[in-house]
Design a protein around this motif. Structure first.
Motif, PDB file in Angstrom:
ATOM      1  N   ALA A  83       0.840  -1.208   0.000  1.00 17.28           N
ATOM      2  CA  ALA A  83       0.000   0.000   0.000  1.00 17.28           C
ATOM      3  C   ALA A  83       0.868   1.248   0.000  1.00 17.28           C
ATOM      4  O   ALA A  83       0.669   2.176  -0.814  1.00 17.28           O
ATOM      5  CB  ALA A  83      -0.918  -0.001   1.212  1.00 17.28           C
ATOM      6  N   TRP A  84       1.873   1.323   0.873  1.00 17.84           N
ATOM      7  CA  TRP A  84       2.694   2.543   0.956  1.00 17.84           C
ATOM      8  C   TRP A  84       3.660   2.664  -0.218  1.00 17.84           C
ATOM      9  O   TRP A  84       4.018   3.773  -0.613  1.00 17.84           O
ATOM     10  CB  TRP A  84       3.434   2.608   2.294  1.00 17.84           C
ATOM     11  N   PHE A  85       4.040   1.498  -0.787  1.00 18.59           N
ATOM     12  CA  PHE A  85       4.863   1.562  -1.999  1.00 18.59           C
ATOM     13  C   PHE A  85       4.076   2.299  -3.091  1.00 18.59           C
ATOM     14  O   PHE A  85       4.582   3.212  -3.747  1.00 18.59           O
ATOM     15  CB  PHE A  85       5.219   0.143  -2.476  1.00 18.59           C
ATOM     16  N   VAL A  86       2.828   1.882  -3.266  1.00 19.47           N
ATOM     17  CA  VAL A  86       1.997   2.482  -4.315  1.00 19.47           C
ATOM     18  C   VAL A  86       1.865   3.988  -4.097  1.00 19.47           C
ATOM     19  O   VAL A  86       2.013   4.786  -5.012  1.00 19.47           O
ATOM     20  CB  VAL A  86       0.609   1.801  -4.333  1.00 19.47           C
ATOM     21  N   ARG A  87       1.615   4.391  -2.860  1.00 19.35           N
ATOM     22  CA  ARG A  87       1.437   5.827  -2.575  1.00 19.35           C
ATOM     23  C   ARG A  87       2.704   6.615  -2.862  1.00 19.35           C
ATOM     24  O   ARG A  87       2.690   7.677  -3.464  1.00 19.35           O
ATOM     25  CB  ARG A  87       1.022   6.045  -1.123  1.00 19.35           C
ATOM     26  N   ASP A  88       3.829   6.034  -2.425  1.00 24.97           N
ATOM     27  CA  ASP A  88       5.074   6.783  -2.583  1.00 24.97           C
ATOM     28  C   ASP A  88       5.563   6.774  -4.030  1.00 24.97           C
ATOM     29  O   ASP A  88       6.010   7.794  -4.550  1.00 24.97           O
ATOM     30  CB  ASP A  88       6.152   6.165  -1.684  1.00 24.97           C
ATOM     31  N   TYR A  89       5.414   5.627  -4.685  1.00 25.72           N
ATOM     32  CA  TYR A  89       5.981   5.521  -6.031  1.00 25.72           C
ATOM     33  C   TYR A  89       5.093   6.197  -7.080  1.00 25.72           C
ATOM     34  O   TYR A  89       5.582   6.874  -7.982  1.00 25.72           O
ATOM     35  CB  TYR A  89       6.175   4.049  -6.390  1.00 25.72           C
ATOM     36  N   LEU A  90       3.772   6.020  -6.937  1.00 31.57           N
ATOM     37  CA  LEU A  90       2.873   6.605  -7.936  1.00 31.57           C
ATOM     38  C   LEU A  90       2.432   8.020  -7.564  1.00 31.57           C
ATOM     39  O   LEU A  90       1.833   8.719  -8.374  1.00 31.57           O
ATOM     40  CB  LEU A  90       1.621   5.734  -8.091  1.00 31.57           C
ATOM     41  N   HIS A  91       2.704   8.438  -6.360  1.00 29.42           N
ATOM     42  CA  HIS A  91       2.202   9.726  -5.861  1.00 29.42           C
ATOM     43  C   HIS A  91       0.700   9.808  -6.101  1.00 29.42           C
ATOM     44  O   HIS A  91       0.174  10.795  -6.594  1.00 29.42           O
ATOM     45  CB  HIS A  91       2.891  10.901  -6.560  1.00 29.42           C
ATOM     46  N   ALA A  92       0.030   8.714  -5.807  1.00 22.05           N
ATOM     47  CA  ALA A  92      -1.417   8.674  -6.009  1.00 22.05           C
ATOM     48  C   ALA A  92      -2.015   7.756  -4.949  1.00 22.05           C
ATOM     49  O   ALA A  92      -1.301   7.133  -4.174  1.00 22.05           O
ATOM     50  CB  ALA A  92      -1.723   8.151  -7.408  1.00 22.05           C
ATOM     51  N   GLY A  93      -3.347   7.644  -4.954  1.00 22.46           N
ATOM     52  CA  GLY A  93      -4.030   6.806  -3.948  1.00 22.46           C
ATOM     53  C   GLY A  93      -4.406   7.651  -2.751  1.00 22.46           C
ATOM     54  O   GLY A  93      -3.691   8.578  -2.391  1.00 22.46           O
ATOM     55  N   ARG A  94      -5.563   7.295  -2.183  1.00 24.98           N
ATOM     56  CA  ARG A  94      -6.039   8.114  -1.052  1.00 24.98           C
ATOM     57  C   ARG A  94      -5.343   7.713   0.229  1.00 24.98           C
ATOM     58  O   ARG A  94      -5.298   6.529   0.569  1.00 24.98           O
ATOM     59  CB  ARG A  94      -7.550   7.937  -0.886  1.00 24.98           C
ATOM     60  N   ARG A  95      -4.832   8.739   0.931  1.00 27.21           N
ATOM     61  CA  ARG A  95      -4.061   8.487   2.160  1.00 27.21           C
ATOM     62  C   ARG A  95      -4.924   7.786   3.217  1.00 27.21           C
ATOM     63  O   ARG A  95      -4.481   6.840   3.864  1.00 27.21           O
ATOM     64  CB  ARG A  95      -3.544   9.830   2.701  1.00 27.21           C
ATOM     65  N   TRP A  96      -6.173   8.256   3.350  1.00 26.86           N
ATOM     66  CA  TRP A  96      -7.013   7.661   4.404  1.00 26.86           C
ATOM     67  C   TRP A  96      -7.260   6.181   4.143  1.00 26.86           C
ATOM     68  O   TRP A  96      -7.331   5.367   5.052  1.00 26.86           O
ATOM     69  CB  TRP A  96      -8.342   8.427   4.551  1.00 26.86           C
ATOM     70  N   LEU A  97      -7.334   5.807   2.842  1.00 25.51           N
ATOM     71  CA  LEU A  97      -7.565   4.398   2.505  1.00 25.51           C
ATOM     72  C   LEU A  97      -6.339   3.572   2.885  1.00 25.51           C
ATOM     73  O   LEU A  97      -6.454   2.443   3.391  1.00 25.51           O
ATOM     74  CB  LEU A  97      -7.846   4.304   1.005  1.00 25.51           C
ATOM     75  N   ALA A  98      -5.143   4.172   2.655  1.00 27.28           N
ATOM     76  CA  ALA A  98      -3.908   3.470   3.018  1.00 27.28           C
ATOM     77  C   ALA A  98      -3.874   3.229   4.527  1.00 27.28           C
ATOM     78  O   ALA A  98      -3.541   2.127   4.990  1.00 27.28           O
ATOM     79  CB  ALA A  98      -2.694   4.294   2.585  1.00 27.28           C
ATOM     80  N   TRP A  99      -4.268   4.258   5.284  1.00 28.11           N
ATOM     81  CA  TRP A  99      -4.276   4.085   6.749  1.00 28.11           C
ATOM     82  C   TRP A  99      -5.354   3.072   7.180  1.00 28.11           C
ATOM     83  O   TRP A  99      -5.151   2.294   8.108  1.00 28.11           O
ATOM     84  CB  TRP A  99      -4.514   5.432   7.455  1.00 28.11           C
ATOM     85  N   ALA A 100      -6.474   3.086   6.467  1.00 31.26           N
ATOM     86  CA  ALA A 100      -7.533   2.125   6.805  1.00 31.26           C
ATOM     87  C   ALA A 100      -7.044   0.694   6.570  1.00 31.26           C
ATOM     88  O   ALA A 100      -7.315  -0.214   7.367  1.00 31.26           O
ATOM     89  CB  ALA A 100      -8.772   2.410   5.963  1.00 31.26           C
ATOM     90  N   ILE A 101      -6.287   0.498   5.477  1.00 25.85           N
ATOM     91  CA  ILE A 101      -5.738  -0.840   5.192  1.00 25.85           C
ATOM     92  C   ILE A 101      -4.811  -1.257   6.342  1.00 25.85           C
ATOM     93  O   ILE A 101      -4.880  -2.382   6.845  1.00 25.85           O
ATOM     94  CB  ILE A 101      -4.988  -0.837   3.839  1.00 25.85           C
ATOM     95  N   CYS A 102      -3.924  -0.308   6.742  1.00 26.11           N
ATOM     96  CA  CYS A 102      -2.987  -0.613   7.838  1.00 26.11           C
ATOM     97  C   CYS A 102      -3.775  -1.012   9.091  1.00 26.11           C
ATOM     98  O   CYS A 102      -3.444  -2.000   9.770  1.00 26.11           O
ATOM     99  CB  CYS A 102      -2.126   0.597   8.174  1.00 26.11           C
ATOM    100  N   GLY A 103      -4.836  -0.217   9.383  1.00 20.06           N
ATOM    101  CA  GLY A 103      -5.616  -0.474  10.592  1.00 20.06           C
ATOM    102  C   GLY A 103      -6.267  -1.852  10.545  1.00 20.06           C
ATOM    103  O   GLY A 103      -6.194  -2.628  11.510  1.00 20.06           O
ATOM    104  N   LEU A 104      -6.866  -2.152   9.402  1.00 24.12           N
ATOM    105  CA  LEU A 104      -7.587  -3.429   9.274  1.00 24.12           C
ATOM    106  C   LEU A 104      -6.626  -4.611   9.346  1.00 24.12           C
ATOM    107  O   LEU A 104      -6.910  -5.639   9.994  1.00 24.12           O
ATOM    108  CB  LEU A 104      -8.330  -3.428   7.939  1.00 24.12           C
ATOM    109  N   CYS A 105      -5.457  -4.460   8.699  1.00 21.45           N
ATOM    110  CA  CYS A 105      -4.444  -5.535   8.727  1.00 21.45           C
ATOM    111  C   CYS A 105      -3.966  -5.747  10.159  1.00 21.45           C
ATOM    112  O   CYS A 105      -3.808  -6.888  10.622  1.00 21.45           O
ATOM    113  CB  CYS A 105      -3.249  -5.174   7.847  1.00 21.45           C
ATOM    114  N   ALA A 106      -3.716  -4.618  10.865  1.00 20.56           N
ATOM    115  CA  ALA A 106      -3.220  -4.725  12.239  1.00 20.56           C
ATOM    116  C   ALA A 106      -4.278  -5.404  13.102  1.00 20.56           C
ATOM    117  O   ALA A 106      -3.960  -6.265  13.938  1.00 20.56           O
ATOM    118  CB  ALA A 106      -2.900  -3.335  12.778  1.00 20.56           C
TER     119      ALA A 106
END
Ligand code: ADP
Length: 617
Positions: A83-106
């Motif tokens: 998830a964070w690779f995609v955000r950093d490399y593509l400079h795209a994707g919603r930040r809140w969704l990335a955090w939601a993924i982290c939260g759900l995985c944790a």
């Protein structure tokens, strides 16, 4: 030997190698986080591969469940890293969704590790064996728990996140990146999700193999990331070329700066600091290493020039001239001497229009300034001398002009005296005589006023003038002289000629110069040639041209270039100042004065004057 025991360690070691490489790449440059996330995803795939191998070879249900439980740790790291690779490399994707993924995985990880409950199956599964390509794999035979949906929804969220980021990049125009990164992750995620749903929800009896899919994602991302340096090669080459160009233009600039003897300065407005080249420091008499702030520089400026310079700068910023300005000012050096500098500068402003940075050049123009001042002084003296000498020549004409009204006044006064001896004098006649005396007196004082103005006046007093009246006035002044010298004066000025803009007295002086020169040229000429004519015509929509012609020998061609030089004269008693002064006056009016040869002899001097606008006074 079993192919499984070869392939799985190979996947693990390939991922570990990738992890090591990308960790090093990140560690050495740290320009972006993407290599670190890729290294984490690769390392977690290695760990996951071993967990997976354990459950594929498990002999007891306990072994199977334990391997699956610990596999959640690398899976957590993998999902979050991707998830964070995609955000950093593509400079795209919603930040809140990335955090939601982290939260759900944790959350899913905590559930797995902290509860004794198996997150995948309701009870300890029974184990079965399936055959695939000659190998037997352990599979579970049990109903899955709904908790499993927590982990799967994290994967679904990642899928949505990646798809959204991919679409953004696609729209941005970078289609290759969108397909490689977004497309490949989405493809492998869909495959993994399909497999896990089919197997865990008991639809399909195949071994649970995710590591190959994880490796697929890591491999595609590694390929994409490794391509960046390759794609950068042409850029590096371009950079090298532009660097060489930059060096070349720097060399040219420094050559130009040396040739122009220019000092360069940069003023950081916010910090009140000034940087100056050695040449600039020398111009202000600052030591090469001295640290300078703007107040020290302003202190060196001549007090009379500080405000003017500040205003010039302010105007340059305000009047959208791209912040450029040019100024000449004096600096007072520590030894008390004064130096004139000429500056060309550019002001940079911030969004609110406030100056933030100024850059400029400075050049020593002291010698030029002194020369200009001397020339100006000389011109003033010459102009004055010219007028005084002209007055000498005009003295006889003026004496005649004044004696004429004076004589008329005397005659009128005598006539009035005679009338008064009469017992009943005719009062109307007397009033007329007195009015005539008044008129003659005014004429005499006008002549005197002109004479005084000629002697005193320096500055131009621009007004709307009637060329005909001007010419006639001058001709009246010289008529007596002309009569004595047996020269006929002709005037040809159309009555409807446009008015011009000029200074009456100075233009009179020009016309007098030209007419007197014309009369001088007629000395020794035959009777029929002894004429000087003054004509005026419309030159074009902007100008009126006035010509003074004579029937003399003309100006020899070899003398033509010199006659306007100061002190050039061919006359025994000449000063050689009439023509240069006249030219200066005409040019100050925005016109031109020149001499022309004439067919059939004689000289013609022509000058132009700008037409006055209708409303001008
Ligand atoms: P000056 O009359 O004192 O010589 P000017 O500057 O008026 O000074 O004239 C410079 C010279 O130009 C004159 O000496 C003369 O040689 C030449 N010049 C001027 N006007 C005429 C003219 N109308 N015809 C011939 N030569 C002329």
């Amino acid at each position: 030997m079993s192919w499984v025991t070869v392939i799985w360690p190979m996947i693990a070691s390939a991922c570990l190698t990738l992890a090591a490489i990308y960790w090093l790449v990140w560690y050495r440059h740290r320009a972006s986080w993407a290599p670190l996330f890729l290294a984490l995803a690769a390392a977690s795939t290695t760990a996951f591969t071993f967990c997976e191998l354990s459950w594929l070879r498990a002999e007891t249900p306990d072994d199977f469940v334990t391997a699956m439980r610990w596999a959640h740790v690398p899976m957590f790291v993998w999902l979050v890293s991707i998830a964070w690779f995609v955000r950093d490399y593509l400079h795209a994707g919603r930040r809140w969704l990335a955090w939601a993924i982290c939260g759900l995985c944790a959350f899913s990880l905590l559930l797995t590790l902290l509860t004794p409950q198996n997150l995948n199956y309701r009870e300890l599964p029974r184990l079965g064996q399936v055959q695939l390509l000659g190998e037997s794999f352990t599979v579970a035979e049990a109903a899955p728990t709904p908790w499993m949906l927590v982990g799967q929804s994290a994967a679904v969220m990642l899928l949505i996140f990646v798809a959204d980021a991919g679409v953004t990049v696609w729209r941005r125009g970078d289609r290759r990146k969108a397909l490689m990164v977004g497309g490949s992750i989405a493809f492998f995620l869909l495959a993994a999700l399909g497999l896990s749903i089919a197997v865990l929800w008991g639809q399909l009896q195949v071994p649970l193999v995710f590591s190959v899919l994880n490796l697929g994602v890591v491999a595609v991302l590694a390929y994409q990331l490794s391509g960046d340096p390759l794609r950068a090669v042409p850029l590096v080459r371009e950079l090298q070329v532009s660097e060489a160009g930059l060096r070349e233009s720097e060399a040219r600039l420094s050559l130009a700066v040396d040739a122009g003897d220019l000092g360069i300065w940069i003023w950081d407005v916010a910090r009140h600091e000034i940087w100056g080249s050695d040449r600039w420091r020398a111009l202000f008499a600052f030591a090469p290493s001295e640290h300078l702030n703007v107040h020290e520089v302003l202190d060196r400026l001549h007090p009379d020039d500080r405000e003017a310079l500040r205003q010039t700068r302010a105007m340059a910023v305000a009047a959208s001239q791209g912040g450029r300005y040019q100024a000449e000012y004096r600096v007072i050096l520590p030894d008390g001497s004064t130096r004139w500098l000429s500056s060309l500068a550019r002001v940079e402003v911030d969004r609110t229009g406030q100056p933030v940075l100024m850059r400029g050049t400075a050049r020593d123009v002291t010698a030029r300034k002194h020369a200009e001042q001397e020339t100006q002084l000389l011109q003033q003296q010459i102009a004055h001398a010219g007028r005084v000498s002209l007055m000498g020549q005009l003295a006889s004409a003026l004496a005649h002009e004044i004696s004429q009204p004076l004589g008329a006044i005397l005659r009128n006064a005598e006539a009035a005296g005679l009338y008064l001896q009469h017992p009943s004098p005719d009062l109307d006649e007397l009033r007329e005589i007195i009015a005539d005396i008044k008129k003659d007196d005014e004429r005499a004082s006008q002549v005197i006023a002109h004479m005084r103005a000629l002697l005193r006046r320096h500055a131009l007093d621009m007004r709307r003038l009637d060329v005909g009246a001007l010419v006639r006035d001058v001709v009246a002044l010289v008529r007596a002289d002309a009569a004595t010298r047996q020269v006929t004066l002709d005037v040809d000025v159309p009555g409807d000629l446009q008015h011009v803009r000029g200074d009456w007295v100075h233009l009179q002086q020009v016309l007098l110069n030209l007419i007197l020169n014309g009369m001088d040229a007629l000395d020794g000429a035959r009777m029929e040639d002894r004429r000087v004519s003054v004509t005026a015509r419309l030159e074009d929509a902007r100008l009126v041209a006035i010509a003074v012609r004579d029937g003399g020998p003309g100006v020899p061609a070899d003398l033509l270039p010199q006659i306007f030089d100061p002190f050039f004269t061919t006359k025994p008693n000449g000063m050689g100042m009439g023509l240069p002064i006249s030219r200066t006056i005409i040019e100050a009016h925005g016109g031109r004065l020149w001499a022309e040869g004439r067919n059939g002899g004689g000289a013609a001097f022509r000058f132009t004057l700008p037409i006055a606008e209708e409303t001008a006074g």
